[in-house]
Design an enzyme around this catalytic site. Structure first.
Site, PDB file in Angstrom:
ATOM      1  N   ARG A 152     -11.217  36.855   9.577  1.00  0.00           N
ATOM      2  CA  ARG A 152     -10.676  38.096  10.004  1.00  0.00           C
ATOM      3  C   ARG A 152     -11.470  39.355   9.874  1.00  0.00           C
ATOM      4  O   ARG A 152     -12.602  39.271   9.170  1.00  0.00           O
ATOM      5  CB  ARG A 152      -9.170  38.529   9.176  1.00  0.00           C
ATOM      6  CG  ARG A 152      -9.176  37.995   7.795  1.00  0.00           C
ATOM      7  CD  ARG A 152      -8.755  38.860   6.679  1.00  0.00           C
ATOM      8  NE  ARG A 152      -9.161  40.130   7.063  1.00  0.00           N
ATOM      9  CZ  ARG A 152     -10.153  40.697   6.440  1.00  0.00           C
ATOM     10  NH1 ARG A 152     -11.107  39.968   5.923  1.00  0.00           N
ATOM     11  NH2 ARG A 152     -10.413  42.183   6.360  1.00  0.00           N
ATOM     12  N   GLY A 153     -11.228  40.728  10.199  1.00  0.00           N
ATOM     13  CA  GLY A 153     -12.065  41.628  10.013  1.00  0.00           C
ATOM     14  C   GLY A 153     -12.636  41.692  11.525  1.00  0.00           C
ATOM     15  O   GLY A 153     -13.257  40.580  11.893  1.00  0.00           O
ATOM     16  N   ALA A 154     -12.834  42.904  11.900  1.00  0.00           N
ATOM     17  CA  ALA A 154     -13.272  43.078  13.242  1.00  0.00           C
ATOM     18  C   ALA A 154     -14.627  42.591  13.654  1.00  0.00           C
ATOM     19  O   ALA A 154     -14.845  41.789  14.457  1.00  0.00           O
ATOM     20  CB  ALA A 154     -13.270  44.584  13.638  1.00  0.00           C
ATOM     21  N   ARG A 186      -6.640  38.236  19.551  1.00  0.00           N
ATOM     22  CA  ARG A 186      -6.245  39.181  18.851  1.00  0.00           C
ATOM     23  C   ARG A 186      -6.771  40.402  19.621  1.00  0.00           C
ATOM     24  O   ARG A 186      -7.831  40.529  19.735  1.00  0.00           O
ATOM     25  CB  ARG A 186      -6.685  39.200  17.325  1.00  0.00           C
ATOM     26  CG  ARG A 186      -6.237  38.100  16.416  1.00  0.00           C
ATOM     27  CD  ARG A 186      -6.625  38.427  15.112  1.00  0.00           C
ATOM     28  NE  ARG A 186      -5.839  39.430  14.541  1.00  0.00           N
ATOM     29  CZ  ARG A 186      -6.094  40.026  13.228  1.00  0.00           C
ATOM     30  NH1 ARG A 186      -7.121  39.582  12.669  1.00  0.00           N
ATOM     31  NH2 ARG A 186      -5.419  40.887  12.708  1.00  0.00           N
ATOM     32  N   ASP A 226     -11.183  48.783  13.560  1.00  0.00           N
ATOM     33  CA  ASP A 226     -11.066  47.842  14.681  1.00  0.00           C
ATOM     34  C   ASP A 226     -11.486  48.109  16.026  1.00  0.00           C
ATOM     35  O   ASP A 226     -11.971  47.449  16.734  1.00  0.00           O
ATOM     36  CB  ASP A 226      -9.700  46.980  14.533  1.00  0.00           C
ATOM     37  CG  ASP A 226      -9.379  46.390  13.205  1.00  0.00           C
ATOM     38  OD1 ASP A 226      -9.179  47.149  12.335  1.00  0.00           O
ATOM     39  OD2 ASP A 226      -9.710  45.171  13.219  1.00  0.00           O
ATOM     40  N   ASN A 261      -7.210  51.114  12.944  1.00  0.00           N
ATOM     41  CA  ASN A 261      -7.458  50.192  11.892  1.00  0.00           C
ATOM     42  C   ASN A 261      -5.885  49.711  11.143  1.00  0.00           C
ATOM     43  O   ASN A 261      -5.064  50.033  11.789  1.00  0.00           O
ATOM     44  CB  ASN A 261      -7.961  51.271  10.640  1.00  0.00           C
ATOM     45  CG  ASN A 261      -8.739  50.257   9.476  1.00  0.00           C
ATOM     46  OD1 ASN A 261      -9.431  49.489   9.920  1.00  0.00           O
ATOM     47  ND2 ASN A 261      -8.359  50.603   8.191  1.00  0.00           N
ATOM     48  N   LYS A 262      -6.172  48.997  10.313  1.00  0.00           N
ATOM     49  CA  LYS A 262      -5.157  48.352   9.618  1.00  0.00           C
ATOM     50  C   LYS A 262      -4.031  49.155   9.297  1.00  0.00           C
ATOM     51  O   LYS A 262      -4.239  50.305   8.987  1.00  0.00           O
ATOM     52  CB  LYS A 262      -5.344  47.734   8.247  1.00  0.00           C
ATOM     53  CG  LYS A 262      -4.324  46.874   7.370  1.00  0.00           C
ATOM     54  CD  LYS A 262      -3.716  45.881   8.472  1.00  0.00           C
ATOM     55  CE  LYS A 262      -4.797  44.845   8.832  1.00  0.00           C
ATOM     56  NZ  LYS A 262      -4.244  44.040  10.088  1.00  0.00           N
TER      57      LYS A 262
HETATM   58  C1  LIG Z   1     -14.766  45.736   8.919  1.00  0.00           C
HETATM   59  S1  LIG Z   1     -13.422  45.761  10.218  1.00  0.00           S
HETATM   60  C2  LIG Z   1     -12.158  45.210   9.045  1.00  0.00           C
HETATM   61  C3  LIG Z   1     -10.811  45.687   9.417  1.00  0.00           C
HETATM   62  O1  LIG Z   1     -10.084  44.487  10.226  1.00  0.00           O
HETATM   63  C4  LIG Z   1      -8.964  44.303   9.329  1.00  0.00           C
HETATM   64  O2  LIG Z   1      -7.664  43.794  10.062  1.00  0.00           O
HETATM   65  P1  LIG Z   1      -7.458  42.228   9.945  1.00  0.00           P
HETATM   66  O3  LIG Z   1      -7.572  41.709   8.580  1.00  0.00           O
HETATM   67  O4  LIG Z   1      -5.924  42.091  10.366  1.00  0.00           O
HETATM   68  O5  LIG Z   1      -8.359  41.408  10.801  1.00  0.00           O
HETATM   69  C5  LIG Z   1      -8.639  45.921   8.815  1.00  0.00           C
HETATM   70  O6  LIG Z   1      -8.284  46.558   9.975  1.00  0.00           O
HETATM   71  C6  LIG Z   1      -9.966  46.373   8.428  1.00  0.00           C
HETATM   72  O7  LIG Z   1     -10.119  47.494   8.149  1.00  0.00           O
END
Ligand SMILES: CSC[C@H]1O[C@H](OP(=O)(O)O)[C@H](O)[C@@H]1O
Length: 369
Positions: free
Chosen positions: A53-55, A90, A241, A251-252
């Site tokens: 996960r993470g963009a 996603r 994101d 973002n989250k």
């Molecule tokens: C470095 S971008 C990480 C970004 O992605 C996360 O979302 P997720 O955990 O649902 O993939 C979150 O928005 C973070 O800031």
């Protein structure tokens, strides 16, 4: 970054690109386990359930998914169909579609029989590129922390939301990269870590920071405003994101609320992201950025470990409850002090950019293009 002292990355190719190895983040921070993906559909599942996960990381995983799809069937129809499924897993992080389209643009002009080795080469280059981008973001953001330390002459208290550390990229991270660089260069920092309901990515951030020895404190998502009002937060750094060309940031979920509190308390609020996170096609983030809605069960339950040390999910709400679970929100550029990119710190739209015929070279996003 290191895990138990061993340099580790979140994803790496195996057997000349015929498989990839990831860290299964659904088990962290309780168990550190790697997982081998040898079919592009395994990559789709891993992105969907957030093993990765993470963009930036889901973008790189998407690139390797295209490699595995090319290994299975390099013909146009099959490759394009697989790519469509991969990039739609996603919707909010632009990095996923950006990476998949970058792979297709390089592969489709080639003879199908030559596509697999070309795909491996490009995915490997993108993986290395992501590491370099994170390091450059770390360097650019370090300057902001060092400047604040020179003024304060005490540890700099930084609040972060979700996980935008090395677990969200291939290595180093985005929002946490400047913090790692400051810590490694002897600038004292302390990090307030939002737990970040409902998936509690803040526990990943705490685990990461603990592994590197960075002082930090986990807080409930709703505690950030109180800490800001008490003067316990000197700056906020979060990930992103998707960013629009005027500097609105997705973002989250919960990021917008932290930005409101930071603005009200005159605390600098920075977003860290590679410039590939900017979606130049979009302007008004609140209206144009697609927001992923995830399963209600993530809100109505909680993951942890049971008495036997097994990762388990417990039901929080009474049965048959309903829940809404938007996974992201959008923060207007007026609440954002600056965007930390691999090419330095840039700012949202400034009045000078609107002047007729303006070719101002101020550090607004449009000069990043
Ligand atoms: C470095 S971008 C990480 C970004 O992605 C996360 O979302 P997720 O955990 O649902 O993939 C979150 O928005 C973070 O800031």
């Amino acid at each position: 970054m290191k895990v138990n002292g061993i340099p580790t990355r979140t994803i790496r190719a195996l057997d000349d690109g015929t498989a990839v190895e990831i860290i299964d983040q659904t088990l962290l921070p309780y168990r550190f386990e790697k997982r081998v993906l040898s079919d592009w559909r395994d990559c789709v599942e891993a992105i969907d359930v957030m093993r990765v996960r993470g963009a930036p990381l889901i973008g790189i995983t998407g690139a390797w998914a295209v490699v595995l799809a090319t290994k299975e069937n390099p013909e146009n129809a099959a490759l394009i169909k697989a790519a469509e499924q991969i990039q739609n897993v996603r919707p909010t992080a632009v990095n996923l579609s950006w990476a998949v389209q970058r792979m297709l643009a390089a592969l489709l002009p080639r003879d199908p029989s030559l596509r697999f080795p070309a795909a491996v080469k490009l995915a490997e280059a993108m993986t290395q590129e992501d590491v370099m981008l994170s390091r450059a973001i770390g360097d650019a953001g370090y300057g902001l922390i060092a400047e604040l330390y020179r003024k304060l002459r005490r540890p700099v208290n930084i609040l972060t939301h979700c996980n935008a550390g090395w677990l969200a990229t291939v290595d180093y991270g985005t929002a946490l990269a400047p913090i790692y660089f400051a810590f490694e260069r002897g600038t004292p920092v302390h990090v307030w870590v939002d737990e970040t309901r409902p998936r509690n990515q803040g526990l990943l951030t705490a685990w990461e920071l603990g592994q590197q020895g960075v002082p930090h404190t986990i807080i409930a998502d709703n505690a950030g405003g109180e800490l800001m009002q008490k003067g316990a937060v000197d700056m906020v750094i979060v990930g992103a994101d998707r960013i629009t060309r005027r500097g609105d940031v997705a973002n989250k979920i919960g990021t917008y609320l932290k930005a409101l509190a930071a603005k009200d308390n005159e605390i600098p609020f920075y977003v860290a992201a590679p410039s590939s996170t900017i979606d130049w096609k979009l302007n008004d983030g609140k209206r144009e950025i697609p927001i992923e809605n995830r399963s209600a069960s993530e809100v109505l339950s909680l993951r942890g470990i049971d008495r036997s040390g097994e990762v388990a999910t417990v039901q929080l709400a009474s049965p048959n409850e309903s829940a809404a679970n938007p996974a992201f929100d959008v923060t207007h550029n007026r609440f954002i002090t600056g965007i930390i990119t691999e090419r330095g710190v840039f700012f949202a739209h400034q009045p000078c950019c609107s002047l007729p015929g303006s070719d101002c070279k101020c550090r607004t996003l449009r000069n990043l293009r």
